[in-house]
Design an enzyme around this catalytic site. Structure first.
Site, PDB file in Angstrom:
ATOM      1  N   TYR A 148       0.834  -1.204   0.000  1.00 22.46           N
ATOM      2  CA  TYR A 148       0.000   0.000   0.000  1.00 22.46           C
ATOM      3  C   TYR A 148       0.870   1.255   0.000  1.00 22.46           C
ATOM      4  O   TYR A 148       0.491   2.279  -0.572  1.00 22.46           O
ATOM      5  CB  TYR A 148      -0.945  -0.001   1.197  1.00 22.46           C
ATOM      6  CG  TYR A 148      -2.199  -0.809   0.981  1.00 22.46           C
ATOM      7  CD1 TYR A 148      -3.295  -0.264   0.318  1.00 22.46           C
ATOM      8  CD2 TYR A 148      -2.291  -2.125   1.417  1.00 22.46           C
ATOM      9  CE1 TYR A 148      -4.454  -0.989   0.111  1.00 22.46           C
ATOM     10  CE2 TYR A 148      -3.451  -2.868   1.209  1.00 22.46           C
ATOM     11  CZ  TYR A 148      -4.520  -2.291   0.557  1.00 22.46           C
ATOM     12  OH  TYR A 148      -5.661  -3.025   0.339  1.00 22.46           O
ATOM     13  N   GLU A 152      -8.525  -6.614   5.323  1.00 21.71           N
ATOM     14  CA  GLU A 152      -7.794  -7.756   4.783  1.00 21.71           C
ATOM     15  C   GLU A 152      -7.127  -8.582   5.873  1.00 21.71           C
ATOM     16  O   GLU A 152      -7.065  -9.818   5.766  1.00 21.71           O
ATOM     17  CB  GLU A 152      -6.778  -7.256   3.744  1.00 21.71           C
ATOM     18  CG  GLU A 152      -7.470  -6.743   2.488  1.00 21.71           C
ATOM     19  CD  GLU A 152      -6.634  -5.786   1.667  1.00 21.71           C
ATOM     20  OE1 GLU A 152      -5.395  -5.795   1.831  1.00 21.71           O
ATOM     21  OE2 GLU A 152      -7.216  -5.031   0.862  1.00 21.71           O
ATOM     22  N   TYR A 155     -14.148 -18.109  -5.324  1.00 27.39           N
ATOM     23  CA  TYR A 155     -13.080 -18.393  -6.278  1.00 27.39           C
ATOM     24  C   TYR A 155     -11.761 -18.655  -5.559  1.00 27.39           C
ATOM     25  O   TYR A 155     -11.623 -18.420  -4.350  1.00 27.39           O
ATOM     26  CB  TYR A 155     -12.908 -17.222  -7.252  1.00 27.39           C
ATOM     27  CG  TYR A 155     -12.619 -15.890  -6.584  1.00 27.39           C
ATOM     28  CD1 TYR A 155     -11.346 -15.568  -6.120  1.00 27.39           C
ATOM     29  CD2 TYR A 155     -13.624 -14.936  -6.417  1.00 27.39           C
ATOM     30  CE1 TYR A 155     -11.081 -14.357  -5.506  1.00 27.39           C
ATOM     31  CE2 TYR A 155     -13.377 -13.716  -5.801  1.00 27.39           C
ATOM     32  CZ  TYR A 155     -12.099 -13.434  -5.347  1.00 27.39           C
ATOM     33  OH  TYR A 155     -11.851 -12.226  -4.728  1.00 27.39           O
ATOM     34  N   GLN A 189      -7.954 -15.074 -10.989  1.00 29.73           N
ATOM     35  CA  GLN A 189      -9.011 -15.629 -10.165  1.00 29.73           C
ATOM     36  C   GLN A 189      -9.914 -16.525 -11.035  1.00 29.73           C
ATOM     37  O   GLN A 189     -10.308 -16.109 -12.129  1.00 29.73           O
ATOM     38  CB  GLN A 189      -9.869 -14.530  -9.523  1.00 29.73           C
ATOM     39  CG  GLN A 189      -9.212 -13.811  -8.375  1.00 29.73           C
ATOM     40  CD  GLN A 189      -8.224 -12.760  -8.814  1.00 29.73           C
ATOM     41  OE1 GLN A 189      -8.454 -12.057  -9.803  1.00 29.73           O
ATOM     42  NE2 GLN A 189      -7.112 -12.649  -8.120  1.00 29.73           N
ATOM     43  N   TYR A 190     -10.201 -17.720 -10.531  1.00 34.14           N
ATOM     44  CA  TYR A 190     -11.100 -18.636 -11.223  1.00 34.14           C
ATOM     45  C   TYR A 190     -12.133 -19.161 -10.237  1.00 34.14           C
ATOM     46  O   TYR A 190     -11.795 -19.609  -9.134  1.00 34.14           O
ATOM     47  CB  TYR A 190     -10.338 -19.814 -11.836  1.00 34.14           C
ATOM     48  CG  TYR A 190      -9.421 -19.410 -12.964  1.00 34.14           C
ATOM     49  CD1 TYR A 190      -9.946 -18.904 -14.156  1.00 34.14           C
ATOM     50  CD2 TYR A 190      -8.042 -19.520 -12.841  1.00 34.14           C
ATOM     51  CE1 TYR A 190      -9.107 -18.522 -15.197  1.00 34.14           C
ATOM     52  CE2 TYR A 190      -7.195 -19.144 -13.874  1.00 34.14           C
ATOM     53  CZ  TYR A 190      -7.732 -18.644 -15.052  1.00 34.14           C
ATOM     54  OH  TYR A 190      -6.906 -18.249 -16.086  1.00 34.14           O
ATOM     55  N   PRO A 240     -19.410 -20.378 -11.446  1.00 37.11           N
ATOM     56  CA  PRO A 240     -19.810 -20.316 -10.035  1.00 37.11           C
ATOM     57  C   PRO A 240     -21.230 -20.821  -9.806  1.00 37.11           C
ATOM     58  O   PRO A 240     -21.549 -21.316  -8.717  1.00 37.11           O
ATOM     59  CB  PRO A 240     -19.685 -18.831  -9.686  1.00 37.11           C
ATOM     60  CG  PRO A 240     -19.830 -18.122 -10.984  1.00 37.11           C
ATOM     61  CD  PRO A 240     -19.195 -19.033 -11.995  1.00 37.11           C
ATOM     62  N   PHE A 287     -17.082 -10.961 -14.025  1.00 35.13           N
ATOM     63  CA  PHE A 287     -15.729 -11.469 -14.164  1.00 35.13           C
ATOM     64  C   PHE A 287     -14.813 -10.323 -14.574  1.00 35.13           C
ATOM     65  O   PHE A 287     -15.172  -9.477 -15.381  1.00 35.13           O
ATOM     66  CB  PHE A 287     -15.676 -12.583 -15.216  1.00 35.13           C
ATOM     67  CG  PHE A 287     -16.186 -13.906 -14.707  1.00 35.13           C
ATOM     68  CD1 PHE A 287     -16.718 -14.023 -13.440  1.00 35.13           C
ATOM     69  CD2 PHE A 287     -16.110 -15.038 -15.500  1.00 35.13           C
ATOM     70  CE1 PHE A 287     -17.186 -15.239 -12.958  1.00 35.13           C
ATOM     71  CE2 PHE A 287     -16.569 -16.269 -15.037  1.00 35.13           C
ATOM     72  CZ  PHE A 287     -17.109 -16.377 -13.765  1.00 35.13           C
TER      73      PHE A 287
END
Length: 401
Positions: free
Chosen positions: A94, A136, A189, A206-207, A279, A392
């Site tokens: 960051y 996070e 995902y 990402q999948y 998904p 997506f």
């Protein structure tokens, strides 16, 4: 932030509305020039097609517009946080982003970047970064505490590969260390990272997990993205389609804010376009595994029958379970019947079948697909609280009434 600093931020809103992508495009070019190691983290495909700079410009503008009420962006920030966690973003990164963002504001705005504006944006970014790091860190901790959970990247082996259509393959991934793997909610995902020879460095993507949770493996179903005059081939999807059984990839713990919390009394309407069905396949298989007998209607659209992934699997499920009804729209369709339609998805054709009391609607596909069908459902009388969607790519689509 002080009242004066918030006013300074709001002064930049007209510029951001008109020139936001110019600023973010400059920012990315500057950052990658000074910190090329970050190319291992950022999706360089979305850099090439402009999606990432557009998404960041929208985020910066939204933050500036809501600088007095940032809490309205909570859900967007959580979605971004999920992406960051899946990419193992560290707090010190960051600082790098903040440095280049502020430098870019100075260099692009030039004389308009007064000291008060720079000080205000420095404080605004500091506060936003603190919020994101806090979000996070909680996600990292929660994931690490799960049975089979972990933080960062973990080596998985491709145990099986199954062709689902002419362009989609399913990859069954098992942990190399033989340990347990974390559970996930249907719709979430994982990130997969691998070396891309044409770039000379690693790339993550990402999948969606495309099956119900199985303790032995994860399944992802990936379309081999072919480019055209405007967009290049999918860098990672093409590399992944060249992988063989036994090859290794790096995987992050499951994440994502789009998921179905399936309750026995819920009726579900699933609406997908193209590879956006992945998904929703997880949701469908989870319904079967729970044995809740939820009423499920699935509406899918794709170009033709050859590109229809999971066609036989869904047909088999429908044949053996009276709680499932499916419809498909083929753009290049030749014939029609009660369940197969020609053309693009048109919900008005199925209005009487999908307007179910207390139903939940899940839409997944590209941005235009989501917008069209979201507004159709609203027009039909569905409440916006009952509609959930997943775009997506950089997921910053904000549908306004």
């Amino acid at each position: 932030m002080t009242y004066e600093q918030k006013l300074s931020i709001k002064e930049t809103v007209p510029f951001l509305r008109e020139h936001g992508t110019q600023l973010t495009g400059y920012f990315y070019e500057r950052m990658f020039s000074h910190n090329p190691e970050l190319k291992n983290i950022f999706n360089m495909g979305n850099q090439a097609n402009g999606k990432q700079k557009n998404a960041l410009a929208s985020t910066v503008l939204a933050y500036a517009e809501h600088i007095e009420t940032p809490e309205v962006l909570t859900e967007v920030l959580k979605s971004i946080g999920n992406k960051h966690v899946s990419l193992n973003i560290a707090p010190e990164q960051y600082d790098i982003v903040g440095y280049h963002l502020l430098s870019s504001i100075k260099e692009v705005l030039k004389e308009k970047a007064t000291s008060s504006i720079i000080e205000a944006w420095a404080q605004a970014y500091h506060e936003l970064a603190a919020i994101m790091i806090s979000i996070e860190e909680k996600m990292f901790q929660k994931n690490a505490e799960k049975k089979g959970g972990w933080k960062g990247w973990r080596t998985f082996v491709i145990a099986n590969i199954v062709e689902e259509s002419n362009t989609v393959k399913s990859f069954y991934l098992v942990p190399k260390d033989g340990g347990a793997i974390a559970e996930y909610l249907p719709g979430q995902y994982i990130s997969v990272k691998m070396f891309v020879p044409s770039l000379g460095h690693e790339q993550p993507r990402q999948y969606s997990l495309s099956s119900t949770y199985m303790p032995s493996h994860y399944r992802i179903s990936v379309k081999k993205e072919k480019g055209n005059a405007k967009t290049p081939d999918g860098l990672v999807s093409n590399c992944l389609h060249e992988k063989k059984i036994g090859d290794e990839v790096l995987v992050s713990v499951p994440a994502g804010s789009f998921f179905a919390n399936i309750l026995p009394e819920d009726s579900l309407v699933l609406i997908s376009g193209g590879v956006g069905l992945t998904p929703l396949m997880s949701i469908l298989e989870t319904c079967k595994a729970l044995n809740n007998k939820n009423k499920v209607i699935w509406i899918h659209g794709c170009k033709n029958e050859e590109l229809h992934a999971f066609k036989s699997k869904v047909a088999n499920l429908e044949h053996n379970n009276d709680w499932l009804t499916s419809f498909v729209f083929y753009e290049d369709g030749l014939t029609e019947n009660s369940s197969v339609k020609k053309g693009r998805v048109d919900l008005s054709v199925l209005k009487d079948k999908i307007l179910i009391n207390k139903a939940k609607y899940y839409i997944c596909g590209p941005e235009p697909f989501i917008k069209v069908h979201y507004h159709s459902l609203i027009t039909f009388g569905a409440s916006k609280e009952s509609i959930f969607y997943e775009e997506f790519g950089p997921q910053l689509l904000q549908i306004k009434e």
